[in-house]
Every structure is written in C-alpha cells, then in structure tokens.
Design an enzyme around this catalytic site. Structure first.
Site, mmCIF file in Angstrom:
data_model
loop_
_atom_site.group_PDB
_atom_site.id
_atom_site.type_symbol
_atom_site.label_atom_id
_atom_site.label_comp_id
_atom_site.label_asym_id
_atom_site.label_seq_id
_atom_site.Cartn_x
_atom_site.Cartn_y
_atom_site.Cartn_z
ATOM 1 N N LYS A 143 43.573 -4.936 36.641
ATOM 2 C CA LYS A 143 43.648 -4.144 35.718
ATOM 3 C C LYS A 143 44.062 -2.825 36.365
ATOM 4 C CE LYS A 143 40.253 -5.064 32.409
ATOM 5 N NZ LYS A 143 41.079 -5.513 31.149
ATOM 6 N N ASP B 122 34.330 -5.420 34.795
ATOM 7 C CA ASP B 122 35.460 -6.200 34.675
ATOM 8 C C ASP B 122 36.973 -5.392 35.452
ATOM 9 O OD1 ASP B 122 37.481 -7.937 33.939
ATOM 10 O OD2 ASP B 122 37.559 -7.463 31.895
ATOM 11 N N ARG C 26 35.975 -14.876 27.673
ATOM 12 C CA ARG C 26 35.869 -16.442 27.068
ATOM 13 C C ARG C 26 35.377 -17.591 27.962
ATOM 14 N NH1 ARG C 26 42.008 -15.726 25.643
ATOM 15 N NH2 ARG C 26 41.338 -13.442 25.906
HETATM 16 N N1 BES Z 1 37.119 -6.668 28.732
HETATM 17 C C1 BES Z 1 38.352 -6.785 28.330
HETATM 18 C C2 BES Z 1 38.702 -6.636 26.872
HETATM 19 C C3 BES Z 1 38.677 -5.010 26.647
HETATM 20 C C4 BES Z 1 39.849 -4.126 26.721
HETATM 21 C C5 BES Z 1 37.587 -4.420 26.154
HETATM 22 C C6 BES Z 1 39.723 -2.686 26.428
HETATM 23 C C7 BES Z 1 37.497 -3.358 25.812
HETATM 24 C C8 BES Z 1 38.374 -2.288 26.100
HETATM 25 C C9 BES Z 1 38.614 -8.507 28.624
HETATM 26 O O1 BES Z 1 38.138 -9.038 29.523
HETATM 27 C C10 BES Z 1 40.328 -8.533 28.918
HETATM 28 O O2 BES Z 1 40.501 -7.981 29.812
HETATM 29 N N2 BES Z 1 41.092 -8.854 27.752
HETATM 30 C C11 BES Z 1 42.412 -9.002 27.905
HETATM 31 C C12 BES Z 1 42.768 -10.384 27.735
HETATM 32 C C13 BES Z 1 44.272 -10.711 28.072
HETATM 33 C C14 BES Z 1 44.433 -10.730 29.619
HETATM 34 C C15 BES Z 1 44.613 -11.917 27.571
HETATM 35 C C16 BES Z 1 43.066 -8.173 27.244
HETATM 36 O O3 BES Z 1 42.554 -7.503 26.258
HETATM 37 O O4 BES Z 1 43.972 -7.507 27.710
HETATM 38 ZN ZN ZN Z 2 36.227 -8.325 29.977
HETATM 39 MN MN MN Z 3 38.920 -8.989 31.266
#
Ligand code: BES
Ligand code: ZN
Ligand code: MN
Length: 495
Positions: free
Chosen positions: A272, A265, A346
């Site tokens: 990110k 991801d 999601r």
């Molecule tokens: N895979 C991430 C969530 C995550 C973050 C898992 C840190 C493990 C450690 C997920 O896909 C993500 O990026 N979520 C975002 C959502 C936001 C953009 C609404 C997040 O949590 O920042």
């Molecule tokens: Zn993710």
């Molecule tokens: Mn993500």
C-alpha cells in the site's frame, strides 16, 4: 462511568440536567428549575434559540438560587415519539458535554415525563448512551493536561427507580462494545494474532468456550489461503473460536459469526502507499466486532447458541511473503491465484468460514470484514454493505441494523459478477476488475459457503473507525457491529 437510578439526587452540588421538548415544553423538573432560578432557564433557552430538538443542549453555569454547579436543558424532540434510540442520544449528548468538564457527578431527572417507551426503558437507554459516549482510549497519553482528562464518573438518573433490570443487559452490551473498541484502538505492535487470542482468555470467565488453532494445526487442515497471507510475517497466525450456548440444548445448530482479523495490512508485496497506512491497524475490525459481540451475548446470558470465529494474521512484505501470481490451495481444495496480495481479507475469510462450517454445522453464517475500500466509495461512513444469499436473513440483519443504529445497506450478488473472478490457471482469482470491487470480493467468499447455509457478508470498512465523534462514540474506534449482532440474535434466536 457509574450509572445509578436513585430515588433522590445526591445532596452535594453537581450538574443537573432537565428535559425540554419542542415549543419550550418543560418537564416537571425543568419547570421546577426555572421557577427556582426566577426564570433564568427560560431566558437562557430563548437567548440560545433553543427549539427542543433531540439532544440539543443549553447550559446555565452556576444557576441562581440552586445548589447545582450547572443546569443543563437537553432537547427531547417530540416526547411522544422518543424511543430507546432517542434516549441513547440524549445520554450520549450529556456525556459528551460533561465528560471532561470538571464535573464528577451529574443527575438527570425524568420525573413525570411520558415518552414512546416506558420510563424504565427510557432511563436505561439514556444511561447506556452516556456509557457508550463516555468511552476513551487514553492509555498511551502520558502527558495529557489535567483539564483534558475525563472527570465525569457518576450519572444518576432520577424518576425511574425500577430501571435497573432494563439496564443490566445493556451494561453487558457496553462491555462488549468497549472490548471491540480496545482491540481496534490498540496498535499492531500490541495486538497481533497471539496477543489478540491472549486478550480474549477472560471470556472463559463469562462461560465462553475457547478453541484456538495454531499454525501447525492450520497446516494440517490445509488452510493454504490463510497461511499464504501470514507467511510474510514474523507473527504466527491464529484462528480462535468462541462458543456460547445459552439454549441448554447441546445439539442445537449454532449461528456462526466470522471476523476478518488482519492485525496489520501493509498490502504485502502489493504494498500500500504510505499515506494513511497506519489506519490498517484496524483491519481486524471484523474480528474485534465478533469478539465484542460474543462478550455481550455471554454477559447478558443470551438464550441462543452462537459461535464467533476470528481469523488472525498479519499481512507483511518479506523475503518469505507470497507473490502476486502465486497459487494457493484453500482448506476446501479450491485453488486460488493470488493476483494482488493486498486482497488478503477474502483469503483469510475463506479458510476461516470453511473451517467454521465443517466444525460447527451452522444454519447461519454472518461474516464481518473491513474488506474493501470500494465499499467506502459506495456507502461512505453511514452504512456497512450487506451481501446475502437469503432474503430473510438479509431482512433480519437490516432490521437489527436499524434498531441498533449500526446501519446496513443491501448490495447485490449475481453470476455475472462471479464470472469476473474466474482465473485462467486456477479455480478462482482473488481480485476482479476495479469496478464493483466490493461485490466481486463478496462473490469470492460466496464460493466458500456450503449449499443450504444461509450466509451474509458485512463489509464494514467504512464503519469500524471514525475520524469524527458521533452521538454514541468519540472519534476513533466505533465498536460497530456489536450492537447489531446482539440485536440480530435477540430478535431472531432467543424466542
Ligand atoms: N483492508 C483493506 C480494505 C480497506 C481499505 C479497509 C480502506 C479500510 C479502509 C483490504 O485488505 C484491501 O486492501 N482491499 C483492497 C482490495 C483490492 C486490492 C482489490 C482495496 O480495497 O483496495
Ligand atoms: Zn485488509
Ligand atoms: Mn489489503
């Protein structure tokens, strides 16, 4: 590590482990060792201020008048309260201490003790704990010093000759946990959707029926949400279903587990930041847990009908990647405005869950996902978050969490949160405000659960990986979820 329950210890010198409780209460084997050494064990315990607390450990090297290479006293806590979990921690502490000690064999003597569980149960779980803690992922370390390499290969558990039957299913569960840890540990250049599926082929040998959807199949089904995430990657997406029916009734409605399998991801166009991005190789931790749980259930021939479904994609930025603001249509016809391409889990889950419901008509759906950073802010690395539309299901899962050690804490769902993901131009948007980020993520998934289906969502973002060792795992992939799901099935669907 090979666990055995022989009647007597191996005659070759090895590490001998004995149990000591609070107040210095010695097991018969500890007393015998203390006597043999002329009180050396007791003096060592005193010198170490050893209090017999669970899994506390004192080591005497080359004990006097014994053939043992070393003598280890391990604390039991109050023995009459020591349950299966306590013995797992004891086994874990033994493995952690001896794994790379140079010892190749250890024995632990349970003769003459009584605990809160039968000795066969205690012995089996002690062995299980040692096996779980003994896991390492060293395959890419080609220059490791000999002294750092694991040496412990055998643990003999004495005084519990009839423990084999209790241990056999636990060995199956450990194999499932190891499968999960292997998948989660592998980097994303090795484990991607196609190779994930290929790695699961041997599950068929355990009697699991595998169904695989490739990209054309998903296009035909209209999985626009999952495919939108995948379209920036050169790796083709996959959905894999793993079905185990141990009921003997082909018409029984299954329990379905669904796992988020984002093999890497990057965030996509909503990229990110670089620091720590390597962690996102384990963004398939939900899919890893579901796959390991299916392995465990089949390995111990669970008398239940369970289907594990994993949605596998890679989330990359690219000229062909989806953009913030794109509108995609999910398999069930709902339109989704993609505000943030990093809220991709999601989008994968909604199509995987819808397909699973259409295909398997489950009465219960449990999804597992490393879904939000926000759940780590809420619950740290102690509990995964559970969201559920059914109190009974939530209670069953929380109880399984307490029993297995894979702990869960209930989080809320409410219409007021659901409103926050209404989109001005589509049916739903893929992010809400920053506040309550784990809850709006759960509300998103809830919109894809059919009426009448009992559903729980486990946000395991804080649990799939650990930066420090725990009682039953080294630092790295924990295997969280396998023991939880196994316990959940054993306690509720095998009666
Ligand atoms: N895979 C991430 C969530 C995550 C973050 C898992 C840190 C493990 C450690 C997920 O896909 C993500 O990026 N979520 C975002 C959502 C936001 C953009 C609404 C997040 O949590 O920042
Ligand atoms: Zn993710
Ligand atoms: Mn993500």
């Amino acid at each position: 590590m090979i666990i055995a329950f022989p009647p007597v210890a191996d005659s070759a010198p090895h590490a001998q482990v004995v149990l000591v409780g609070p107040g210095g209460a010695m097991s018969p084997a500890a007393t015998a060792a203390d006597t043999a050494t002329g009180g050396q064990l007791r003096r060592a315990l005193t010198a170490a201020r050893f209090d017999g607390e669970a899994a506390a450990l004192v080591e005497v090297l080359a004990p006097a008048n014994m053939a043992a290479t070393r003598l280890i006293a391990i604390g039991t806590g109050k023995l009459d309260a020591a349950d299966a979990a306590a013995f797992e921690k004891i086994g874990g502490a033994i493995a952690a201490r001896l794994l790379a000690s140079g010892e190749t064999r250890a024995s632990v003597d349970l003769s003459g003790i009584s605990a809160a569980v039968p000795i066969a149960t205690a012995a089996a779980h002690l062995g299980h704990g040692a096996v779980l803690r003994g896991y390492r992922f060293d395959k890419y370390r080609t220059t490791m010093k000999d002294k750092a390499k694991p040496t412990l290969a055998h643990l003999d558990i004495l005084g519990a000759a009839d423990a084999e039957a209790a241990f056999a299913p636990l060995a199956g569960i450990a194999a499932g946990v190891f499968r999960t840890r292997d998948l989660v540990s592998e980097p994303a250049n090795i484990i991607y959707p196609e190779s994930f599926v290929a790695s699961a082929a041997d599950l068929a040998d355990l009697g699991i029926e595998l169904t695989i959807l490739d990209q054309p199949a998903m296009e035909k089904l209209g999985m626009g949400a999952l495919l939108g995430v995948s379209q920036g990657s050169v790796r083709a997406p996959r959905i894999m279903a793993m079905r185990w029916n141990g009921t003997g009734d082909a018409n029984s409605r299954p329990v379905v587990f669904v796992g988020k399998g984002v093999t890497f991801d990057t965030g996509g166009i909503s990229l990110k930041p670089p620091a720590g991005m390597e962690d996102m190789k384990w963004d398939m931790g939900g899919a890893g847990a579901v796959t390991g749980a299916m392995h465990a259930l089949a390995a111990r021939k669970a008398k239940a009908h369970v289907v594990g479904v994993v949605g596998l994609v890679e989330n990359m930025p690219d000229g062909n990647a989806q953009r913030p603001g794109d509108v995609v249509t999910s398999m069930n016809g709902q339109t989704i405005e993609v505000i943030n391409t990093d809220a991709e889990g999601r989008l994968v889950l909604c199509d995987a869950i819808w397909w699973a419901q259409e295909t398997y008509d489950p009465e219960v759906v449990v999804d597992l996902a490393t879904l939000t950073g926000a759940i780590i802010i809420s619950l740290g690395h102690e509990y995964a978050g559970i969201f559920a539309n059914d109190d009974g299901l939530a209670a069953q899962l929380i109880a399984a969490g307490d029993a297995s050690g894979d702990k869960l804490w209930r989080m809320p769902l409410a219409d007021s949160f659901d409103k926050l993901i209404d989109s001005p131009i589509a049916d739903i948007k893929n992010v809400g405000p920053r506040e309550g980020g784990s809850i709006t993520a759960a509300q998103f998934i809830k919109r894809f659960v059919k009426p009448g289906v009992k559903w729980a969502h486990l946000d395991i973002a804080g649990m799939a990986w650990s930066s420090k060792a725990g009682p039953l795992f080294d630092k790295g992939a924990t295997g969280y979820g396998v023991r939880l799901l196994d316990r959940f099935i054993a306690a509720n669907f095998e009666g």
